[in-house]
Design an enzyme around this catalytic site. Structure first.
Site, PDB file in Angstrom:
ATOM      1  N   CYS A 161       0.821  -1.230   0.074  1.00 49.96           N
ATOM      2  CA  CYS A 161      -0.245  -0.047   0.007  1.00 49.96           C
ATOM      3  C   CYS A 161       0.827   1.129   0.054  1.00 49.96           C
ATOM      4  CB  CYS A 161      -0.801  -0.090   1.289  1.00 49.96           C
ATOM      5  SG  CYS A 161      -1.956   1.500   1.193  1.00 49.96           S
ATOM      6  N   CYS A 188      -7.537  -4.018   6.640  1.00 48.48           N
ATOM      7  CA  CYS A 188      -8.342  -2.793   6.530  1.00 48.48           C
ATOM      8  C   CYS A 188      -9.609  -3.279   5.488  1.00 48.48           C
ATOM      9  CB  CYS A 188      -7.909  -1.455   5.971  1.00 48.48           C
ATOM     10  SG  CYS A 188      -6.963  -1.494   4.357  1.00 48.48           S
TER      11      CYS A 188
END
Length: 376
Positions: free
Chosen positions: A107, A217
């Protein structure tokens, strides 16, 4: 206070206390601040739309509220597609290949320091700021040249550990090079977490006592086993548990459910404790052995990035971390190609895990890092 209204900073906001305080401090320092929150991909939950925990409705509401209190503009940037392709899909593929990937590294490399960094530049911002606990400092030749690289132009920007050792996040930012470091700000780098909460409370920010989320997440239910069963069935096929001598000792439930160094939950009986030594994707096998067989002194890593922005030209002595919370260990890094290295440790390490990051330090400076291919 130094007035910097001519300097524009995009702050990556999450609705949490860290990014909120980072934004508040920059406003107080006189920067022209723009808040940006990324809308990330999340799987569906029971046939209905589910939101990523990093950008849930609550998180968006909190971030908007903070931005309004600080009187700064706030934008929501949709990065669902690149996040799915570069983070989630690589997470799935990694487990399918018998690795233990760290999606936060993917990410930061592709989304935060890729898509968001470029978006900030497109807005005309001079800097991108985040709530990470890390620091950046300038280094010139007089302060000690980095002798492992030739022809460097000084001054250089160097990523460093955050002051709060319990929160230091330089490990997950190791891929930042001069391109990014010259345009990044970490307002919390000199602070501890308790200090950040105190600053938030003193400024009346509603997120001052908000809890941190530690889960992946993009999962709808926090159950990565269920997620992989749905999205990576090849990674959760049962297969043999094999001893170091080649004897089949039992059956595993899927390579994705095991990690290097694991002892509990193997479901096999033995005269001595057995640990997971490696995951053999080609045979869909979990290889186990005694603790004495667990330590490794060497690994290879790819996707290596160095803060100086140039490949390593010669071997270098470093302190290396093989996991986010691991203690740094003395090692020698030997270049194999422009983005691959061999790392030789002075003492065996028990938990070298392919798919995790290996990050290199010199003192409090983070020199760079890569992704572990295999242990030797």
């Amino acid at each position: 206070m130094t007035v910097r209204h001519e300097t524009t900073v995009v702050v990556a906001m999450s609705g949490g206390v860290d990014s909120s305080v980072a934004a508040a401090l920059l406003v107080e320092q006189g920067y022209h601040v723009i808040g940006v929150m990324m809308r990330l991909w999340a799987e569906l939950d029971r046939g209905e739309a589910s939101s990523n925990k990093c950008c849930s409705l609550e998180a968006v509401t909190d971030a908007r509220r903070v931005a309004a209190a600080l009187d700064i503009p706030f934008y929501l940037l949709n990065v669902e597609r690149p996040f799915k392709e570069n983070v989630v899909d690589s997470f799935i593929q990694g487990y399918s290949d018998g690795l233990t990937p760290n999606p936060c590294l993917a990410c930061n490399r592709t989304i935060r320091l890729g898509v968001l960094f470029d978006y900030a530049a497109a807005l005309g911002a001079d800097y991108l700021a985040t709530g990470h606990y890390a620091r950046i400092r300038q280094v010139n030749a007089a302060q000690g040249a980095l002798t492992a690289w030739d022809g460097l132009e000084y001054p250089l920007y160097q990523l460093c550990r955050g002051v709060d050792a319990t929160k230091d996040q330089s490990y997950v930012l190791h891929m930042a090079t001069q391109r990014e470091l010259a345009h990044l700000l970490f307002p919390l780098g000199e602070l501890t977490k308790p200090q950040v909460r105190e600053l938030a409370a003193a400024r009346g920010l509603t997120v001052a006592s908000k809890r941190e989320s530690q889960d992946l997440c993009f999962l709808a239910d926090n159950d990565y086993r269920r997620f992989l069963t749905d999205w990576a069935p090849a990674a959760v096929q049962s297969g043999p548990i094999i001893g170091a001598d080649g004897q089949v000792l039992g059956q595993h439930e899927g390579l994705a459910f095991y990690t290097i160094g694991q002892r509990k939950g193997l479901g096999i009986g033995a005269r001595e404790p057995l640990f997971v030594l490696r995951l053999d994707a080609a045979r869909n096998a979990v290889i186990v052995g005694p603790a004495a067989a667990l330590g490794q002194t060497e690994l290879t890593a790819s996707q290596v990035a160095w803060g100086v922005g140039q490949p390593l030209a010669a071997p270098i002595q470093v302190q290396a971390r093989i996991r986010y919370k691991a203690q740094a260990a003395p090692a020698t890094v030997v270049p194999l190609s422009s983005d691959r290295v061999r790392v030789l440790f002075e003492l065996p390490l028990r938990d070298i895990t392919p798919g995790q990051g290996v990050v290199f330090y010199e003192g409090d400076a983070c020199l760079g890092g890569g992704i572990i291919d295999r242990a030797v």
